[in-house]
Design an enzyme around this catalytic site. Sequence first.
Site, PDB file in Angstrom:
ATOM      1  N   SER A 100       0.845  -1.191   0.000  1.00 21.07           N
ATOM      2  CA  SER A 100       0.000   0.000   0.000  1.00 21.07           C
ATOM      3  C   SER A 100       0.884   1.247   0.000  1.00 21.07           C
ATOM      4  O   SER A 100       1.680   1.425  -0.918  1.00 21.07           O
ATOM      5  CB  SER A 100      -0.954  -0.054   1.204  1.00 21.07           C
ATOM      6  OG  SER A 100      -2.015   0.844   1.049  1.00 21.07           O
ATOM      7  N   HIS A 234      -7.847  -5.569   0.083  1.00 21.36           N
ATOM      8  CA  HIS A 234      -6.643  -4.756   0.195  1.00 21.36           C
ATOM      9  C   HIS A 234      -5.558  -5.463   1.007  1.00 21.36           C
ATOM     10  O   HIS A 234      -4.372  -5.313   0.728  1.00 21.36           O
ATOM     11  CB  HIS A 234      -6.984  -3.407   0.829  1.00 21.36           C
ATOM     12  CG  HIS A 234      -5.889  -2.397   0.714  1.00 21.36           C
ATOM     13  ND1 HIS A 234      -5.461  -1.887  -0.493  1.00 21.36           N
ATOM     14  CD2 HIS A 234      -5.103  -1.802   1.657  1.00 21.36           C
ATOM     15  CE1 HIS A 234      -4.483  -1.017  -0.298  1.00 21.36           C
ATOM     16  NE2 HIS A 234      -4.237  -0.960   1.000  1.00 21.36           N
TER      17      HIS A 234
END
Length: 256
Positions: A100, A234
């Site tokens: 991320s 995610h």
Amino acid sequence: MNAPLAGARVRGDWLREYAPAAPGAPRLVVFPHAGGSAGFFIPLARALAPQVRVLAVQYPGRLDRRREPPVGDVRELARRVADVLAREPDDGPLAFFGHSMGSLVAFEAALLGERGAGAAPERLFVSGGRAPALTRVDPVILRSDAALLEEALFLGGTSRQVLESADLRELVLPPLRADYRALRAYLPDPGARVRCPVTALVGDRDPRVTVDQAARWRDHTDGGFRLTVLPGGHFYLTPRLEDVAAAVRNGLAVRA
């Protein structure tokens, strides 16, 4: 300052080593997500040991570094890590892995290393992150603590039970806010590309990063490019740990 997690080998302020590795093993420097800490990578470190030495970056402002102010700039964070890596012993091949926000910090640190201002990785792994040119943060996320916490819950990296504790929220919010502000302000240099190969990994149901957005990392390397799509959101890498470890081994050409 709190003591680091039991069992961690602390290498200065910035690096944590959670599992032993064989002499001369490839080194994988791992960069956490927004609000994240080095300990997030303990499972990966253990899955890759002893064939790969995982060095997890501990950003300022969290856990045992919580009394230090967070770094609110992606490039400055990368510069500080690059300075640390430049002083590390050159005792094995080097690669970076960022998840991320960490994918951008790893990318900028790799650029610095290739320019002689750090250590240059032989491969860059970018996980759960949009390509630099596509980085976007909705300003609504930064309008209130509640919005910021809801985003963390939405992505799945933090449990609601944790955030219902006032004491834990007080620990989580400052670094999380600083990291999102850093992401919001981040603008890559136009045409910035690393020389090393890049492996991009992404969950097929990531609500913030599409497969196409992850695939655009190919525009930021002059080396080879691989795209690995795994089931999940995610934080796909938590349930797909063995698949991620296999992708790293493949990229580093080491056997399990």
